[in-house]
Design a protein around this motif. Sequence first.
Motif, mmCIF file in Angstrom:
data_model
loop_
_atom_site.group_PDB
_atom_site.id
_atom_site.type_symbol
_atom_site.label_atom_id
_atom_site.label_comp_id
_atom_site.label_asym_id
_atom_site.label_seq_id
_atom_site.Cartn_x
_atom_site.Cartn_y
_atom_site.Cartn_z
ATOM 1 N N ARG A 230 10.434 -26.539 50.376
ATOM 2 C CA ARG A 230 10.827 -27.893 50.797
ATOM 3 C C ARG A 230 9.602 -28.755 51.060
ATOM 4 O O ARG A 230 9.510 -29.887 50.608
ATOM 5 C CB ARG A 230 11.685 -27.822 52.062
ATOM 6 N N ALA A 231 8.661 -28.194 51.831
ATOM 7 C CA ALA A 231 7.467 -28.967 52.189
ATOM 8 C C ALA A 231 6.666 -29.336 50.943
ATOM 9 O O ALA A 231 6.040 -30.394 50.884
ATOM 10 C CB ALA A 231 6.596 -28.174 53.163
ATOM 11 N N SER A 232 6.683 -28.463 49.933
ATOM 12 C CA SER A 232 5.891 -28.699 48.725
ATOM 13 C C SER A 232 6.679 -29.462 47.674
ATOM 14 O O SER A 232 6.128 -29.810 46.617
ATOM 15 C CB SER A 232 5.421 -27.352 48.139
ATOM 16 N N GLY A 233 7.991 -29.687 47.911
ATOM 17 C CA GLY A 233 8.828 -30.389 46.942
ATOM 18 C C GLY A 233 9.064 -29.564 45.682
ATOM 19 O O GLY A 233 9.264 -30.117 44.600
ATOM 20 N N LEU A 234 9.042 -28.238 45.820
ATOM 21 C CA LEU A 234 9.187 -27.343 44.670
ATOM 22 C C LEU A 234 10.230 -26.276 44.973
ATOM 23 O O LEU A 234 10.889 -26.308 46.008
ATOM 24 C CB LEU A 234 7.830 -26.688 44.360
ATOM 25 N N GLY A 235 10.377 -25.320 44.064
ATOM 26 C CA GLY A 235 11.302 -24.213 44.273
ATOM 27 C C GLY A 235 10.581 -22.895 44.066
ATOM 28 O O GLY A 235 9.382 -22.859 43.791
ATOM 29 N N ALA A 236 11.329 -21.811 44.217
ATOM 30 C CA ALA A 236 10.729 -20.487 43.993
ATOM 31 C C ALA A 236 11.789 -19.531 43.513
ATOM 32 O O ALA A 236 12.982 -19.711 43.786
ATOM 33 C CB ALA A 236 10.098 -19.955 45.279
ATOM 34 N N THR A 237 11.347 -18.535 42.782
ATOM 35 C CA THR A 237 12.237 -17.447 42.430
ATOM 36 C C THR A 237 11.568 -16.152 42.883
ATOM 37 O O THR A 237 10.366 -15.958 42.679
ATOM 38 C CB THR A 237 12.567 -17.472 40.916
ATOM 39 N N ILE A 238 12.330 -15.316 43.573
ATOM 40 C CA ILE A 238 11.757 -14.037 44.019
ATOM 41 C C ILE A 238 12.656 -12.889 43.577
ATOM 42 O O ILE A 238 13.850 -13.069 43.332
ATOM 43 C CB ILE A 238 11.526 -13.983 45.552
ATOM 44 N N ASP A 239 12.052 -11.709 43.478
ATOM 45 C CA ASP A 239 12.746 -10.516 43.011
ATOM 46 C C ASP A 239 12.946 -9.580 44.212
ATOM 47 O O ASP A 239 11.963 -9.088 44.782
ATOM 48 C CB ASP A 239 11.875 -9.841 41.939
ATOM 49 N N ALA A 240 14.219 -9.365 44.587
ATOM 50 C CA ALA A 240 14.509 -8.533 45.768
ATOM 51 C C ALA A 240 13.935 -7.122 45.601
ATOM 52 O O ALA A 240 13.552 -6.483 46.583
ATOM 53 C CB ALA A 240 16.012 -8.469 46.026
ATOM 54 N N ASP A 241 13.856 -6.648 44.351
ATOM 55 C CA ASP A 241 13.311 -5.304 44.115
ATOM 56 C C ASP A 241 11.832 -5.196 44.457
ATOM 57 O O ASP A 241 11.310 -4.101 44.630
ATOM 58 C CB ASP A 241 13.463 -4.925 42.621
ATOM 59 N N ARG A 242 11.148 -6.317 44.476
ATOM 60 C CA ARG A 242 9.702 -6.276 44.715
ATOM 61 C C ARG A 242 9.328 -6.527 46.165
ATOM 62 O O ARG A 242 8.152 -6.490 46.523
ATOM 63 C CB ARG A 242 9.006 -7.289 43.800
ATOM 64 N N ILE A 243 10.322 -6.794 46.996
ATOM 65 C CA ILE A 243 10.002 -7.027 48.416
ATOM 66 C C ILE A 243 9.518 -5.713 49.037
ATOM 67 O O ILE A 243 10.210 -4.698 48.963
ATOM 68 C CB ILE A 243 11.239 -7.567 49.167
ATOM 69 N N PRO A 244 8.312 -5.708 49.594
ATOM 70 C CA PRO A 244 7.754 -4.449 50.110
ATOM 71 C C PRO A 244 8.498 -3.966 51.357
ATOM 72 O O PRO A 244 8.686 -4.726 52.311
ATOM 73 C CB PRO A 244 6.307 -4.825 50.452
ATOM 74 N N LEU A 245 8.920 -2.711 51.306
ATOM 75 C CA LEU A 245 9.670 -2.122 52.414
ATOM 76 C C LEU A 245 8.917 -0.918 52.962
ATOM 77 O O LEU A 245 8.293 -0.181 52.200
ATOM 78 C CB LEU A 245 11.049 -1.652 51.922
ATOM 79 N N SER A 246 9.007 -0.709 54.265
ATOM 80 C CA SER A 246 8.423 0.493 54.866
ATOM 81 C C SER A 246 9.302 1.686 54.514
ATOM 82 O O SER A 246 10.451 1.530 54.078
ATOM 83 C CB SER A 246 8.352 0.333 56.382
ATOM 84 N N ALA A 247 8.763 2.889 54.741
ATOM 85 C CA ALA A 247 9.542 4.104 54.460
ATOM 86 C C ALA A 247 10.821 4.116 55.292
ATOM 87 O O ALA A 247 11.905 4.477 54.796
ATOM 88 C CB ALA A 247 8.692 5.341 54.764
ATOM 89 N N ALA A 248 10.721 3.676 56.552
ATOM 90 C CA ALA A 248 11.896 3.681 57.429
ATOM 91 C C ALA A 248 12.946 2.694 56.930
ATOM 92 O O ALA A 248 14.151 2.980 56.925
ATOM 93 C CB ALA A 248 11.477 3.338 58.860
ATOM 94 N N ALA A 249 12.497 1.522 56.484
ATOM 95 C CA ALA A 249 13.437 0.515 55.977
ATOM 96 C C ALA A 249 14.086 1.014 54.686
ATOM 97 O O ALA A 249 15.288 0.825 54.474
ATOM 98 C CB ALA A 249 12.707 -0.809 55.744
ATOM 99 N N ARG A 250 13.277 1.661 53.835
ATOM 100 C CA ARG A 250 13.845 2.189 52.574
ATOM 101 C C ARG A 250 14.925 3.216 52.859
ATOM 102 O O ARG A 250 15.978 3.220 52.227
ATOM 103 C CB ARG A 250 12.743 2.823 51.717
ATOM 104 N N MET A 251 14.690 4.045 53.858
ATOM 105 C CA MET A 251 15.674 5.068 54.224
ATOM 106 C C MET A 251 16.980 4.407 54.687
ATOM 107 O O MET A 251 18.072 4.794 54.285
ATOM 108 C CB MET A 251 15.115 5.964 55.337
ATOM 109 N N ALA A 252 16.837 3.362 55.513
ATOM 110 C CA ALA A 252 18.028 2.676 56.030
ATOM 111 C C ALA A 252 18.799 2.012 54.900
ATOM 112 O O ALA A 252 20.043 2.067 54.863
ATOM 113 C CB ALA A 252 17.612 1.651 57.083
#
Length: 329
Positions: A230-252
């Motif tokens: 919003r602040a930059s007046g642009l958009g973004a696309t992100i890939d949920a598969d690439r979001i870095p997760l800890s081992a504990a979060a991955r387990m959950a």
Amino acid sequence: MAAPSLDEFALIAEYFAPLAANFPGALRLRDDAALVDVPEGQRVVVTTDALVAGVHFFPDDPPGSIARKALRVNISDVAAMGGRPTAILLAACFPDDVTDPWLREFAAGLAEDCREYGISLIGGDTVATPGPLSLTVTALGLVAAGRELRRDRARVGDRVYVSGSIGDAALGLEVLKGGLALPQAAADPLVARYRLPQPRLALGWRLAGLAHAAMDVSDGLYSDLGHICRASGLGATIDADRIPLSAAARMAIRERPDLMTLVLSGGDDYELLFTAPATADPIISTLAGQLGLELTPIGSIIETEGLSVVNLPKGAAVTGGFMHFRGGK
Ligand SMILES: [Mg+2]
């Protein structure tokens, strides 16, 4: 102050004045205000955040960790602008049932972090309140003029990076609220990340002059990336598969894919979210090695306004008026 044995001035002298000892302009917390020098060519970064018991932490959390969290969420904002924190001010509203041992532990936690981060307490206020414990910290830092990191400087084609891992604090809060049962070995690190954020100071000042836009993840990855867009007046696309997760979060999440909702939308990560041109890739990967901190590209900045998430697992959802998303498996 009702319960503590010290009056306000004695309390400041006993618990808080030692935290001002290394900052001459703090005048040992004996004057009405502090004096702050700004070296030539630098700017002051200043930020403030309020934390309220029952909203931002649990009233029975350890007093030392409450103090440290209040400090850390603020210096995280200084880091997110590329600054080095130098000082804090603390306005504390203590409820009537605060005791001397509680205050001692609170001040010890604050002192520990002031030492760890090389910052001083240079002022503030303490008052008694009939309401819940409330802490407002103001943090000051310095950044070389012209190298500040701002939200509104993302450019089309930038990669979107995050540091560390995302979602741990939100999952930790869910554990504390009783909504997520995990083996202790997975629950403990998540709860620890909720209680005690790790502000990415060294990363922040190394990104100054390198990243185009940056902020810390406090409201949640999805919402905070929305702020940059919003602040930059642009958009973004992100890939949920690439979001870095800890081992504990991955387990959950292996057990409950719907928890990706919390990873994307939960807050309190205090990782840095930044955008940088693809030409900076080699420098950023060198930086990650030097800092021993993962810096993961999760998407890119695009011309079309809005935020798209691809590969969102089934059962996970993200809401937000400004954004839309697509994908799924
Ligand atoms: Mg912030």
